[in-house]
Design an enzyme around this catalytic site. Structure first.
Site, PDB file in Angstrom:
ATOM      1  N   ASP A 282      20.861  18.843  56.160  1.00 37.27           N
ATOM      2  CA  ASP A 282      21.022  18.541  54.733  1.00 37.27           C
ATOM      3  C   ASP A 282      21.807  17.253  54.619  1.00 37.27           C
ATOM      4  OD1 ASP A 282      19.941  21.075  53.866  1.00 37.27           O
ATOM      5  OD2 ASP A 282      21.799  21.963  54.604  1.00 37.27           O
TER       6      ASP A 282
ATOM      7  N   GLU B  33      16.678  17.251  54.766  1.00 39.39           N
ATOM      8  CA  GLU B  33      16.651  17.712  53.364  1.00 39.39           C
ATOM      9  C   GLU B  33      17.566  16.843  52.505  1.00 39.39           C
ATOM     10  OE1 GLU B  33      17.587  21.861  52.481  1.00 39.39           O
ATOM     11  OE2 GLU B  33      17.697  21.372  50.351  1.00 39.39           O
TER      12      GLU B  33
ATOM     13  N   GLU C 178      16.908  20.842  61.412  1.00 36.70           N
ATOM     14  CA  GLU C 178      16.912  20.689  59.954  1.00 36.70           C
ATOM     15  C   GLU C 178      18.324  20.303  59.541  1.00 36.70           C
ATOM     16  OE1 GLU C 178      17.341  22.243  55.674  1.00 36.70           O
ATOM     17  OE2 GLU C 178      18.524  22.746  57.422  1.00 36.70           O
TER      18      GLU C 178
ATOM     19  N   HIS D 237      25.926  20.758  53.945  1.00 31.40           N
ATOM     20  CA  HIS D 237      25.141  21.641  53.076  1.00 31.40           C
ATOM     21  C   HIS D 237      25.769  21.864  51.705  1.00 31.40           C
ATOM     22  CE1 HIS D 237      23.964  25.542  51.322  1.00 31.40           C
ATOM     23  NE2 HIS D 237      22.755  25.159  51.701  1.00 31.40           N
TER      24      HIS D 237
ATOM     25  N   HIS E 102      17.928  25.409  62.033  1.00 30.48           N
ATOM     26  CA  HIS E 102      18.442  25.267  60.668  1.00 30.48           C
ATOM     27  C   HIS E 102      19.911  24.856  60.688  1.00 30.48           C
ATOM     28  CE1 HIS E 102      19.708  27.334  56.738  1.00 30.48           C
ATOM     29  NE2 HIS E 102      18.860  26.385  56.368  1.00 30.48           N
TER      30      HIS E 102
HETATM   31  O1  G3P Z   1      14.855  24.037  54.931  1.00 32.61           O
HETATM   32  C1  G3P Z   1      15.037  24.770  53.772  1.00 32.61           C
HETATM   33  C2  G3P Z   1      16.372  25.442  53.658  1.00 32.61           C
HETATM   34  O2  G3P Z   1      17.312  24.783  54.449  1.00 32.61           O
HETATM   35  C3  G3P Z   1      16.809  25.471  52.231  1.00 32.61           C
HETATM   36  O3  G3P Z   1      17.976  26.195  52.042  1.00 32.61           O
HETATM   37  O4  G3P Z   1      20.302  26.291  51.325  1.00 32.61           O
HETATM   38  O5  G3P Z   1      19.787  26.327  53.732  1.00 32.61           O
HETATM   39  O6  G3P Z   1      19.511  24.222  52.451  1.00 32.61           O
HETATM   40  P1  G3P Z   1      19.457  25.723  52.408  1.00 32.61           P
HETATM   41 CA    CA Z   2      18.624  22.840  54.104  1.00 28.04          CA
END
Ligand code: G3P
Ligand code: CA
Length: 255
Positions: free
Chosen positions: A47, A119, A45, A60, A18
């Site tokens: 953003d 994301e 993962e 993020h 993440h």
């Molecule tokens: O992958 C889903 C998760 O990352 C969503 O929450 O706030 O960490 O982007 P956030």
């Molecule tokens: Ca995310």
């Protein structure tokens, strides 16, 4: 710990780092992605938002303040300006000099070593984000590898728009769905998504069963503890999104 060689023993579930291995290095930086690779995560993962001049960058928050030495909204600064910021020192002074990465840089450097779960963050702020992402992905990713990439968002329409531009991409919906959601509702999503990725507290066995029967995979987020990981695996999820890719090494081998 992360500097030791880590045995890549077979593991039946996907581990998704993440924002990179963000327990060990500043989120979304090269250091965090490189640690995720060393720790044998299957996916990173990330953003994605846009700089003022339209470059997709890994970030993020909407504001620069928490994770850089800049201030204010990320979309008010050009890529050139963003590149002058430090994105590592807030985490630990040993990471001073880490930079905000563009999606192109991250893909070009790391796609041969780890898969990407991308994301689309705050799409309502960025009317052209799907077009910019399509441009970046088409340029940075060989055509035959586009289907290794999963794009996801809380916003169903942005994923649909990008998927229309590049149909090879896999798609995911992130949600905070209530665990009592009806099977009918989930079936409605099946048409549009390969993955439904819910907040872990809303996941239960019934939900995972319905998703599986519908042919949808699921990666719950964000898993911090081995007991939670084991519970998710017992429900039959396909993988877990975690800040700590080493979590799997604390689990028994016979799960
Ligand atoms: O992958 C889903 C998760 O990352 C969503 O929450 O706030 O960490 O982007 P956030
Ligand atoms: Ca995310």
């Amino acid at each position: 710990q992360s500097e030791k060689p880590i045995s890549n023993r077979p593991f039946p579930y996907k581990i998704i780092a993440h924002r990179g291995a963000s327990l060990y290095a500043p989120e979304h930086t090269s250091a965090a992605i490189e640690k995720a690779i060393k720790m044998n995560a299957d996916y990173v993962e990330v953003d994605v938002q846009l700089s003022k001049d339209g470059h997709p960058v890994l970030f993020h928050d909407l504001m620069l303040d928490r994770t850089t030495n800049g201030t204010g909204p990320i979309y008010k600064q050009t890529l050139n300006e963003l590149k002058k910021l430090d994105a590592g020192n807030w985490f630990h002074p040993s990471f001073y000099g880490q930079k905000i990465l563009t999606l192109s840089e991250a893909l070009e450097r790391y796609q041969s070593q780890i898969r990407f779960l991308i994301e689309i963050k705050n799409p309502e702020m960025y009317p052209s984000i799907e077009k910019q992402l399509a441009k970046t992905l088409t340029k940075a990713v060989p055509k035959s590898n586009l289907n290794d990439i999963i794009i996801q968002s809380f916003d169903l329409d942005t994923v649909k728009r990008l998927s229309k531009m590049i149909p090879q991409l896999q798609t995911g919906l992130i949600c905070n769905i209530h665990s009592e959601i009806s099977q009918q509702e989930i079936l409605k999503w099946a048409k549009h998504f390969d993955y439904v990725n819910p907040y872990f507290l809303t996941v239960n066995e019934r939900l995972v069963n319905v998703l599986q029967q519908t042919g949808i995979k699921t990666f719950p987020w964000v898993i911090y503890h081995p007991e939670t990981a084991l519970k998710m695996f017992s429900y039959g999820v396909d993988g877990i999104i975690t800040n700590d890719p080493l979590l799997k090494y604390t689990l028994p081998t016979n799960i």
